[in-house]
Design a protein around this motif. Structure first.
Motif, short mmCIF file in Angstrom:
data_model
loop_
_atom_site.label_atom_id
_atom_site.label_comp_id
_atom_site.label_asym_id
_atom_site.label_seq_id
_atom_site.Cartn_x
_atom_site.Cartn_y
_atom_site.Cartn_z
N ASN A 220 0.80 -1.23 0.00
CA ASN A 220 0.00 0.00 0.00
C ASN A 220 0.83 1.27 0.00
OD1 ASN A 220 -2.42 -1.34 -0.03
ND2 ASN A 220 -2.82 -1.14 2.17
N VAL A 221 2.09 1.20 0.48
CA VAL A 221 2.87 2.41 0.65
C VAL A 221 4.27 2.26 0.06
CG1 VAL A 221 1.62 2.99 2.76
CG2 VAL A 221 3.82 1.81 2.92
N THR A 222 4.88 3.41 -0.20
CA THR A 222 6.29 3.47 -0.64
C THR A 222 6.97 4.61 0.12
OG1 THR A 222 5.68 4.90 -2.50
CG2 THR A 222 5.82 2.54 -2.93
N GLU A 223 8.24 4.84 -0.21
CA GLU A 223 9.03 5.84 0.50
C GLU A 223 8.44 7.25 0.37
OE1 GLU A 223 13.16 5.98 -0.43
OE2 GLU A 223 13.38 3.79 -0.38
N GLY A 224 8.47 7.97 1.48
CA GLY A 224 8.08 9.37 1.49
C GLY A 224 9.29 10.27 1.42
N ASN A 225 9.25 11.38 2.16
CA ASN A 225 10.30 12.39 2.03
C ASN A 225 11.18 12.55 3.25
OD1 ASN A 225 9.47 13.49 -0.63
ND2 ASN A 225 7.59 13.96 0.48
N SER A 226 10.82 11.91 4.36
CA SER A 226 11.59 12.15 5.57
C SER A 226 11.65 10.89 6.42
CB SER A 226 10.95 13.30 6.37
OG SER A 226 11.71 13.60 7.52
N ALA B 45 3.19 9.55 16.25
CA ALA B 45 3.57 8.40 15.42
C ALA B 45 2.84 8.43 14.08
CB ALA B 45 3.28 7.10 16.15
N LEU B 46 1.55 8.68 14.12
CA LEU B 46 0.76 8.68 12.89
C LEU B 46 1.02 9.93 12.06
CD1 LEU B 46 -2.90 7.55 12.49
CD2 LEU B 46 -2.14 9.66 11.43
N MET B 47 1.03 11.10 12.72
CA MET B 47 1.21 12.34 11.98
C MET B 47 2.59 12.40 11.32
SD MET B 47 -1.71 13.81 12.21
CE MET B 47 -1.32 15.41 11.49
N ASP B 48 3.61 11.88 11.98
CA ASP B 48 4.94 11.87 11.39
C ASP B 48 5.04 10.85 10.26
OD1 ASP B 48 5.68 13.78 13.19
OD2 ASP B 48 6.81 12.45 14.51
N MET B 49 4.32 9.75 10.38
CA MET B 49 4.40 8.70 9.37
C MET B 49 3.70 9.14 8.07
SD MET B 49 5.65 5.70 8.76
CE MET B 49 6.02 5.13 10.42
N TYR B 50 2.47 9.67 8.18
CA TYR B 50 1.72 10.06 6.99
C TYR B 50 1.88 11.55 6.69
CZ TYR B 50 -0.60 5.49 7.55
OH TYR B 50 -0.86 4.15 7.67
N VAL C 205 6.12 7.96 4.66
CA VAL C 205 5.64 7.09 3.58
C VAL C 205 4.52 7.78 2.83
CG1 VAL C 205 6.27 4.93 4.76
CG2 VAL C 205 3.98 5.91 5.09
N VAL C 206 4.29 7.34 1.59
CA VAL C 206 3.19 7.84 0.76
C VAL C 206 2.46 6.65 0.16
CG1 VAL C 206 4.34 10.02 0.21
CG2 VAL C 206 4.69 8.02 -1.26
N ALA C 207 1.30 6.92 -0.41
CA ALA C 207 0.53 5.87 -1.06
C ALA C 207 1.29 5.32 -2.26
CB ALA C 207 -0.83 6.40 -1.49
N ILE D 287 -0.77 10.64 1.91
CA ILE D 287 -1.86 9.91 2.58
C ILE D 287 -2.71 10.88 3.37
CG2 ILE D 287 -2.38 8.17 4.34
CD1 ILE D 287 0.22 6.73 3.43
N TYR D 288 -4.03 10.80 3.18
CA TYR D 288 -4.97 11.69 3.86
C TYR D 288 -5.68 11.02 5.04
CZ TYR D 288 -4.89 15.22 0.09
OH TYR D 288 -4.52 16.20 -0.80
N LYS D 289 -5.83 9.71 4.99
CA LYS D 289 -6.63 9.03 6.02
C LYS D 289 -6.09 9.36 7.40
CE LYS D 289 -8.80 5.13 5.36
NZ LYS D 289 -9.12 3.69 5.13
N TYR D 290 -6.97 9.74 8.29
CA TYR D 290 -6.66 10.18 9.65
C TYR D 290 -6.05 11.58 9.68
CZ TYR D 290 -7.20 5.39 11.54
OH TYR D 290 -7.67 4.17 11.92
#
Length: 618
Positions: free
Chosen positions: A68-74, A335-340, A348-350, A394-397
């Motif tokens: 579902n996810v791949t590398e993000g920016n940080s 944890a969630l806000m930093d991840m998405y 991570v991103v979609a 990612i927008y969810k949450y």
């Protein structure tokens, strides 16, 4: 398990005395005397599962490892390697420490709460039973997550309270742990309250209820049944138990809807649950799910049900969630806000492979693609699908008031046409989204999965030859029935299709006028399985479910073929070594952290991750 983890687990309480006295003396003489003492440590149990490292691992282990996810920016190097399937035993995400903190706090309450009940008349039998249910739920969920992630882990239900105990426990087989958890939960599943008083309404989703107990049991039964090494009779027994637990939750929520007895959060203006339910779904399928659109084809303000579930939280569909926002009290879910997070700081991103081409209005539904038609809110609300494919945030949450589908905005729309967004949505200002562990649609899809597998194990399972043309698009009547009452393969599959269709239809309201956008009833067990897995993936995007779904599927089949099919492209950059390991079942599980191996000689390393040092040691 390291001595350091167990010796310190469970006592992160706000008391100077606890730090100043020997542990035995604190626990036995000074602390466990009244109801407030018990409640303070129960609160500490909830705080343990709210901890950043605990929540982050729920996301990393269950979501980030998936397709579902791949590398993000940080992101850190450890997370970067994990996303590629190349995991070293020194990777920080191999640490299970925070889960054992939660487990030992629960063990401690379960040991000493009965003692307090003998001392304090204000601590009633009812109070004790509720606290037992809460701690056994949190302990079981923590162990269950460890088993899904590591397979075999150290296991104890005894509190670690002094230096005379042996902390260096060997691993227990995951199957044995699940059997113990089932027995433990079955003995207290009815201790939890059905619901809390109106002045404690936050507890209905943020504290353990009876519905939460049954949902967790259904999940563990389903996982335990998904074992190719079990006899068919044993599998069937476990699938039936999973269905029975799902039946309890579904019947309870249905009755709550009929009685109009759900208690809303303060920020909801319309307090009548019947005004929020998708009447098309309820009338056709019999399940009360929150509506995305009040009137089919009209969207003003974004998907309504989605925003109630993931925006404000505490929704009608929520069975249990880790709460970060409770009235005026807010704890940041870092944890969630930093991840998405935002597009510039997310880890991570979609995965862009989820939508390779824009769904066209001439398309019909197919399971060959995750999103094949233009009508699905879940192809737009959970993540940013930008027309030029340059942003997959990612927008969810993360977005509290999602405006996807609102024709007055620039955030895209779905229906008879799929229009990509041209502007990014703003992240929530409170940084405190709740994290859902169980919600109503998951219980529905767990029951559907158990029904499909039970049907497959019957002497005459559903095949294309046994499915008549008249039955191919048939779902059962809208009158609710317990899954446990169904006895034939055809009835079980028909009900499974009904459950899946209800979940799908809620997110695709335009299906009312565009039947081609809806899935047709499969004609084979493999067809049902494919539809079920796709619907689970769509419904639970970025909720920490997908990787574990792939592991459960592999356990059921006894091989990693579909696991490899799903992840081979994502893991491709890691090279031939990882590709070769993916054939092995144990590759699906994490290695034991090297730091744990060093202090506990009783631990055995996952064979897929033996490095030179550990190979010599063993």
């Amino acid at each position: 398990m390291s001595a350091a983890v167990l010796a310190t687990a469970g006592f992160g309480l706000n008391s100077c005395d606890i730090d100043m006295l020997p542990l035995n003396e604190v626990v036995l003489e000074n602390f466990w005397t009244n109801k407030d003492d018990v409640e303070s440590v129960v609160n500490a149990c909830y705080a343990a599962v709210q901890a950043d490292d605990y929540v982050e691992r729920l996301i990393v282990w269950g979501e980030d490892r998936s397709d579902n996810v791949t590398e993000g920016n940080s992101l850190s190097e450890d997370l970067k390697y994990l996303l590629k399937g190349s995991i070293k035993t020194t990777n920080q995400y191999c640490s299970w420490a925070d889960f054992y903190v939660a487990i030992n706090r629960c063990n401690t309450v379960l040991e000493y709460a009965p003692v307090v009940a003998q001392k304090d008349p204000n601590y009633t039998e009812s109070d004790l039973r509720i606290n037992i249910a809460e701690c056994k739920f949190l302990r079981a969920y923590s162990y269950f997550t460890l088993v899904k992630s590591f397979k075999n882990v150290p296991f104890t239900m005894v509190a670690s309270i002094d230096d005379t105990q042996e902390y260096r426990l060997p691993q227990t087989a995951g199957e044995q742990i699940l059997d113990s958890l089932i027995e433990d939960l079955e003995g207290c599943k009815d201790f939890a309250p059905r619901k809390y008083p109106e002045n404690e309404k936050l507890k209905n989703s943020g504290r353990v209820t009876r519905a939460a107990m049954y949902a967790l049991l259904a999940d563990i039964y389903l996982w335990r049944a998904s074992d190719v090494n079990l006899s068919v009779d044993k599998q069937n027994e476990l699938y039936k138990k999973s269905i029975e637990c799902c039946d309890y939750v579904l019947a309870y929520k249905l009755q709550q809807y009929k009685d109009n007895s759900f208690v809303f959060m303060d920020d909801v203006k319309e307090k009548d649950i019947r005004q929020h339910i998708d009447k098309e779904v309820y009338n056709e399928y019999g399940y009360p799910l929150l509506a995305e659109e009040t009137t089919v084809g009209q969207n003003e303000g974004g998907p309504k049900g989605y925003n109630m579930i993931f925006g404000s939280g505490g929704s009608f569909e929520t069975i249990f969630e880790i709460r970060f926002k409770a009235g005026s009290s807010t704890t940041t879910n870092s944890a969630l806000m930093d991840m998405y997070g935002s597009s510039s700081t997310n880890k991570v991103v979609a995965n862009e492979k989820m939508i390779t081409t824009k769904p066209e209005n001439s398309n019909s539904y197919t399971d060959q693609k995750l999103f094949s038609v233009p009508s699905d809110y879940r192809s737009m609300a959970p993540f940013y699908y930008k027309a030029d494919a340059t942003d997959w945030t990612i927008y969810k949450y993360v977005v509290e008031n999602n405006k996807a589908g609102d024709s007055r905005e620039k955030f895209g729309s779905v229906g008879t046409a799929f229009t990509p967004g041209t502007a990014a949505q703003s992240t929530r200002s409170d940084n405190a989204p709740n994290w859902i562990l169980y919600r109503l649609t998951e219980v529905m899809l767990m029951r559907a999965e158990a029904e499909i597998e039970l049907a497959n194990n019957m002497p005459a399972p559903v095949t294309e030859e046994t499915t008549t043309e008249a039955k191919k698009n048939q779902h059962r009547s809208s009158t609710y029935v317990d899954g446990a009452s169904l006895s034939t393969a055809d009835d079980l599959c028909t009900d499974a299709f009904n459950l899946i269709s209800a979940v799908y239809r809620r997110s695709n309201p335009v299906v009312k006028n565009q039947a081609k956008y809806a899935p047709t009833k499969p004609t084979t067990i493999d067809g049902f399985r494919k539809l079920l897995m796709n619907e689970r993936r769509r419904e639970f995007l970025f909720e920490g479910k997908r990787y574990f779904d792939l592991v459960r599927l592999s356990r059921r089949e006894g091989n990693t073929r579909q696991f490899r099919d799903a992840l081979s492209q994502k893991y491709g950059d890691a090279g031939a070594a990882v590709a070769m390991k993916m054939v092995q079942m144990d590759f699906m599980y994490l290695p034991v952290a090297r730091s744990e191996m060093k202090v506990n000689p009783n631990l055995v390393q996952n064979q897929c991750y033996l490095d030179e040092e550990e190979n010599i040691k063993n």
